[in-house]
Each structure stands twice: as structure tokens, then as C-alpha cells.
Write an enzyme that holds these catalytic residues in place. Structure first.
Site, short mmCIF file in Angstrom:
data_model
loop_
_atom_site.label_atom_id
_atom_site.label_comp_id
_atom_site.label_asym_id
_atom_site.label_seq_id
_atom_site.Cartn_x
_atom_site.Cartn_y
_atom_site.Cartn_z
N ARG A 115 -1.77 -8.08 13.08
CA ARG A 115 -0.45 -7.46 12.88
C ARG A 115 0.25 -7.93 11.60
NH1 ARG A 115 -0.72 -8.40 18.22
NH2 ARG A 115 -1.07 -6.51 19.45
N GLU A 150 1.24 7.60 -15.99
CA GLU A 150 2.25 7.14 -15.03
C GLU A 150 3.37 6.37 -15.75
OE1 GLU A 150 2.42 7.86 -11.79
OE2 GLU A 150 0.38 8.30 -11.11
N LYS A 160 10.13 0.62 -11.16
CA LYS A 160 9.60 0.85 -9.81
C LYS A 160 10.25 -0.10 -8.82
CE LYS A 160 6.14 2.16 -6.78
NZ LYS A 160 4.79 2.62 -6.52
N GLU A 219 11.20 5.93 0.97
CA GLU A 219 11.18 7.25 0.33
C GLU A 219 12.00 8.30 1.07
OE1 GLU A 219 7.35 8.12 -1.48
OE2 GLU A 219 7.82 10.26 -1.43
N HIS A 234 -1.01 16.82 -7.58
CA HIS A 234 -1.82 16.73 -6.37
C HIS A 234 -2.56 18.02 -6.10
CE1 HIS A 234 0.55 13.14 -4.51
NE2 HIS A 234 -0.51 12.74 -5.19
N HIS A 242 -6.40 10.62 -11.23
CA HIS A 242 -5.08 10.96 -10.70
C HIS A 242 -4.04 11.09 -11.82
CE1 HIS A 242 -1.48 10.79 -8.29
NE2 HIS A 242 -1.10 9.71 -8.94
N1 LIG Z 1 0.17 2.42 -3.16
C1 LIG Z 1 0.78 3.15 -4.07
O1 LIG Z 1 2.01 3.17 -4.19
C2 LIG Z 1 -0.06 3.95 -5.01
C3 LIG Z 1 0.52 4.50 -6.16
C4 LIG Z 1 -0.29 5.19 -7.05
C5 LIG Z 1 -1.66 5.33 -6.77
N2 LIG Z 1 -2.18 4.80 -5.63
C6 LIG Z 1 -3.61 4.92 -5.34
O2 LIG Z 1 -4.33 4.23 -6.34
C7 LIG Z 1 -5.63 4.77 -6.41
C8 LIG Z 1 -6.04 4.89 -7.85
O3 LIG Z 1 -6.03 3.62 -8.42
P1 LIG Z 1 -6.77 3.31 -9.80
O4 LIG Z 1 -6.44 4.37 -10.77
O5 LIG Z 1 -6.47 1.92 -10.13
O6 LIG Z 1 -8.30 3.57 -9.45
P2 LIG Z 1 -9.47 2.63 -8.89
O7 LIG Z 1 -8.97 1.56 -8.02
O8 LIG Z 1 -10.48 3.56 -8.34
O9 LIG Z 1 -10.04 1.97 -10.21
C9 LIG Z 1 -10.59 2.79 -11.20
C10 LIG Z 1 -11.92 2.25 -11.71
O10 LIG Z 1 -11.70 1.14 -12.56
C11 LIG Z 1 -12.55 0.06 -12.21
N3 LIG Z 1 -11.83 -1.15 -12.60
C12 LIG Z 1 -10.75 -1.70 -12.02
N4 LIG Z 1 -10.29 -2.72 -12.76
C13 LIG Z 1 -11.11 -2.82 -13.82
C14 LIG Z 1 -11.14 -3.67 -14.96
N5 LIG Z 1 -10.19 -4.59 -15.19
N6 LIG Z 1 -12.14 -3.50 -15.85
C15 LIG Z 1 -13.07 -2.52 -15.68
N7 LIG Z 1 -13.08 -1.70 -14.64
C16 LIG Z 1 -12.10 -1.84 -13.73
C17 LIG Z 1 -12.79 0.24 -10.76
O11 LIG Z 1 -13.98 -0.39 -10.36
C18 LIG Z 1 -12.85 1.75 -10.61
O12 LIG Z 1 -14.13 2.21 -10.90
C19 LIG Z 1 -5.59 6.09 -5.67
O13 LIG Z 1 -6.30 5.97 -4.47
C20 LIG Z 1 -4.11 6.31 -5.40
O14 LIG Z 1 -3.89 6.99 -4.20
C21 LIG Z 1 -1.40 4.12 -4.76
ZN LIG Z 2 0.78 8.71 -9.19
#
Ligand SMILES: NC(=O)c1ccc[n+]([C@@H]2O[C@H](COP(=O)([O-])OP(=O)(O)OC[C@H]3O[C@@H](n4cnc5c(N)ncnc54)[C@H](O)[C@@H]3O)[C@@H](O)[C@H]2O)c1
Ligand SMILES: [Zn+2]
Length: 369
Positions: A127, A191, A233, A243, A258, A271
Site C-alpha cells: 500500500r 513538452e 509543473k 487535475e 493523443h 508522444h
Molecule cells: N506521469 C506523467 O505525468 C507523465 C507525463 C508525460 C508522459 N508520461 C509517460 O511517459 C512515457 C514516455 O516517456 P519517455 O518519453 O521518457 O519514453 P521512454 O521511457 O520509453 O524512454 C524512451 C527511450 O529512451 C531510452 N532512454 C531513457 N533514458 C536514456 C538515456 N539517458 N540515454 C539513452 N537512452 C535512454 C529508453 O530506454 C527508451 O528506449 C509515456 O508512457 C507517457 O505516458 C507520463
Molecule cells: Zn505529454
């Protein structure tokens, strides 16, 4: 043996006092080496479990392991298609096998996918156990690590399963971005532009002005943009953790974004790239309504174009994109809520956007009929 340490800039520490938990976001080059004292200072429980992906662990794990005593790392795949309950189950399995208890901390080392999944595991295991995010993509550093949204996808929709669970700390080291592929880096920059466009003309102009140094991953250029994005943020999620109001402005560019991701089955766009298009759609809509000066719309379009090419959209039909928007989570009582820019750094939320004007805006940015 002599070793060279580049001079570190002083870390920036931001406070994020959300109603459910107050925590610090610490941003500094070389923070990965300095995380040990920071974890002790916040009283992070002593058994520290890092959750990462094989790739990120290989690139940056040893540095973390030298800086803090860790349990056996928990490595899980981090593609978007692995962001599902079965991967979270693997994290639970590893925690149970290692007898992780309430005296344990989960450290997430990775992008948004790792942060969202391991954050959800931390929110639900026993939890809730302590959670520290160490984001390694630009997107995770400026967005997903702050604000407490954690969770996974369902086969029928993105992020349908989750929780609000604020971390106990966020530790950001811009130097880890040195290994990030250029396309991932750009995805995060869209972003950053979103924060500029919705909340800070200064940030918007800084990205435009320092684009070259930012792309060169210069710490001097990255620190201020990451810090300002995190400040925005942090302020917004503190005012509206779940939200219900102002946090919705962070959805700027995300309604059409989206939909673009959905119609291409999450395969074509990163994204952030889809959000890049989504911001252009919102800006077209706002201009057509006379809510946004064409000069400001053009400045946004110029900045987005200057970051490099986006995946093509000429083959995507406006009708399919409109249809996908009907399934959006941002529909409240049957009305699609849309964040429209009113100037660089200012927005308004409207709920009266009609299909023909949306269709026209989509056509304007280059989709098919
Ligand atoms: N929680 C939230 O508020 C929130 C906000 C925005 C997005 N998200 C989520 O985040 C996700 C996308 O995150 P992302 O864009 O970071 O993608 P990701 O986590 O898939 O990372 C992208 C790629 O980069 C690689 N990587 C990560 N760090 C690295 C580094 N330092 N050097 C080399 N490679 C590296 C990873 O292995 C992966 O292949 C989505 O699932 C989205 O829904 C969440
Ligand atoms: Zn976003």
C-alpha cells in the site's frame, strides 16, 4: 591517480508542496554522483531498490551504484508496449523475492515508462513505499517525474490504470541526457515548448534563442530550461493535484496529439512529436476564432519547425482523427475540453469547439480530408 572533474554548477532545488506530499526536485549536473547524501537527508528508507531498463542500467547504472548502496537492480523492458500490468507484476515479484518491506525505497532510473510503471509499483506494493524518481529522458525530467501520476496502459487504452502517488524526491542530472538519442531529446523539447506556450513567454523565447546550445546538450543551456519547466509543473500540480482545474492547461496540444497517436496505433510518433502537431492544431483553432494573433501562431509554428522534421501526417484522415478525439479522457459530460493559446505564455480552456472548426484546423496543418 589524477582525475579530472569538470566544475559542477550549483544544484537548483525546487519545492513542490502538493497537498498529499511535499518534496524537493533537485537539478544539477553530476547529481547522480551526489545522490547518496540527498537520500539520507530526506530519510529515504535504507533498503534501496532501483528499477531500470537493461539499456539505461548499462549506460548509467554503475554511476548510481557507486553513489549509493543498492539492492540487486530490478530490470524490466521500457518500450511503451511493455507499459502494462504484467511488467509491473515482474517488479512485484522481484520485491517479494527480496523481502522488500516498508523500510525500502524504490528508485526509478529511466524515462517516463520506467517512472510510471515503477512509480505504480511503489504506490501499491504494501500500500505504498518510498519513491524517488531519477528521470533519464528530457521528457521525464521536465514532465513525468513531477506531479505524481503513475500507472500503465490497458490493451484498450493508454494510461487507463493508475494512481496519484507523489514521489518523496526527484533528482535530475542533465548530464545523463548526453546518451539520449536525438529523436527522444527532441520529443522532450516539444513538452518544454508546451510549458512556454501555456505559461512562460520567457521560457518560449529561451528555447528559440538557445536552440543550438540546447541541442549540443550544453549544461549551461539545459539547466535553466529544465528548472523553469519543473517550476511551472510543480506550481500547477501543487495548485491542482488531481487535475480538477488548472492542471488541465498541461493538456495543451494533447487532445489532437493523443488522437494522432491513437490513429497510428502508437507506432508512428514519439508522444512529444504528436504533441508538437497537437499544439499547431490548437493554435490554428485559436487563430481562426480570433483568440490568438497570427504572429504568435507563426512564432509557435516556426519554433516547432526549427527543431527538425516531424513524422508525416498527409496520409491521415481528419475524419479518423476526429473520431479518435471522441474517445478522449478530456471529455467531460459529453463536451470536449480544449486548451487554446491566447498569446505566448497564456491559455484559455473552452468546451464549445465544434467539429467543422476542428476539421478545418486539422486540414490546415496538413492532414488528409
Ligand atoms: N506521469 C506523467 O505525468 C507523465 C507525463 C508525460 C508522459 N508520461 C509517460 O511517459 C512515457 C514516455 O516517456 P519517455 O518519453 O521518457 O519514453 P521512454 O521511457 O520509453 O524512454 C524512451 C527511450 O529512451 C531510452 N532512454 C531513457 N533514458 C536514456 C538515456 N539517458 N540515454 C539513452 N537512452 C535512454 C529508453 O530506454 C527508451 O528506449 C509515456 O508512457 C507517457 O505516458 C507520463
Ligand atoms: Zn505529454
Amino acid at each position: 591517480m589524477l582525475s579530472y572533474h569538470p566544475p559542477f554548477m550549483d544544484p537548483v532545488r525546487l519545492h513542490v508542496p502538493t497537498p498529499s506530499r511535499a518534496y524537493a526536485v533537485t537539478i544539477g549536473d553530476g547529481m547522480l554522483d551526489r545522490i547518496g547524501p540527498l537520500l539520507d537527508e530526506i530519510g529515504a528508507p535504507a533498503r534501496r531498490f532501483v528499477v531500470s531498463s537493461p539499456l539505461v542500467w548499462r549506460l548509467h547504472g554503475q554511476q548510481l551504484a557507486r553513489a549509493v548502496t543498492l539492492e540487486e537492480p530490478i530490470l524490466v523492458p521500457d518500450g511503451e508496449r511493455f507499459k502494462q500490468l504484467s511488467t509491473v507484476s515482474r517488479i512485484y515479484d522481484a520485491l517479494v523475492r527480496a523481502s522488500a518491506d516498508r523500510a525500502s525505497t524504490i528508485i526509478t532510473l529511466g524515462g517516463g515508462v520506467i517512472g510510471d510503471m515503477a512509480g505504480f509499483a511503489a504506490a501499491t506494493y504494501l500500500r505504498g513505499i518510498a519513491l524517488v524518481h531519477v528521470p533519464t529522458t528530457l521528457l521525464a525530467q521536465v514532465d513525468s517525474a513531477i506531479g505524481g501520476k503513475v500507472g500503465v496502459n490497458h490493451p484498450l487504452g493508454k494510461n487507463l490504470i493508475g494512481a496519484f502517488y507523489q514521489p518523496h524526491a526527484v533528482v535530475i542530472d542533465p548530464l545523463v541526457l548526453g546518451t539520449l538519442p536525438r529523436r527522444e531529446f527532441r520529443a522532450g523539447l516539444y513538452e518544454v515548448i508546451k510549458y512556454g506556450m501555456t505559461s512562460s513567454a520567457t521560457l518560449f523565447e529561451r528555447v528559440a534563442r538557445e536552440r543550438k546550445a540546447i541541442f549540443a546538450r550544453s549544461v549551461g543551456a539545459l539547466m535553466p530550461i529544465i528548472a523553469e519547466a519543473c517550476t511551472i509543473k510543480g506550481r500547477i500540480v501543487t495548485a491542482d493535484e488531481r487535475e480538477a482545474g488548472v492542471r488541465r492547461i498541461l493538456n495543451f496540444g494533447h487532445t489532437a496529439g493523443h488522437a494522432l497517436e491513437a490513429v497510428t496505433r502508437f507506432r508512428r510518433f514519439r508522444h512529444g512529436e504528436a504533441v508538437g502537431y497537437g499544439m499547431l492544431v490548437a493554435a490554428e483553432l485559436a487563430r481562426a476564432r480570433g483568440a490568438l494573433a497570427d504572429r504568435d501562431r507563426q512564432a509557435l509554428a516556426d519554433l516547432i519547425v526549427s527543431l527538425g522534421p516531424l513524422p508525416p501526417i498527409a496520409d491521415l484522415s481528419a475524419a479518423a482523427i476526429l473520431e479518435a478525439m471522441q474517445h478522449d479522457k478530456k471529455i467531460v459530460a459529453g463536451r470536449l475540453h480544449f486548451v487554446l493559446p491566447t498569446a505566448i505564455g497564456a491559455t484559455a480552456i473552452v468546451d464549445d469547439v465544434k467539429e467543422p472548426e476542428l476539421r478545418a484546423a486539422l486540414r490546415k496543418i496538413g492532414t488528409a480530408i
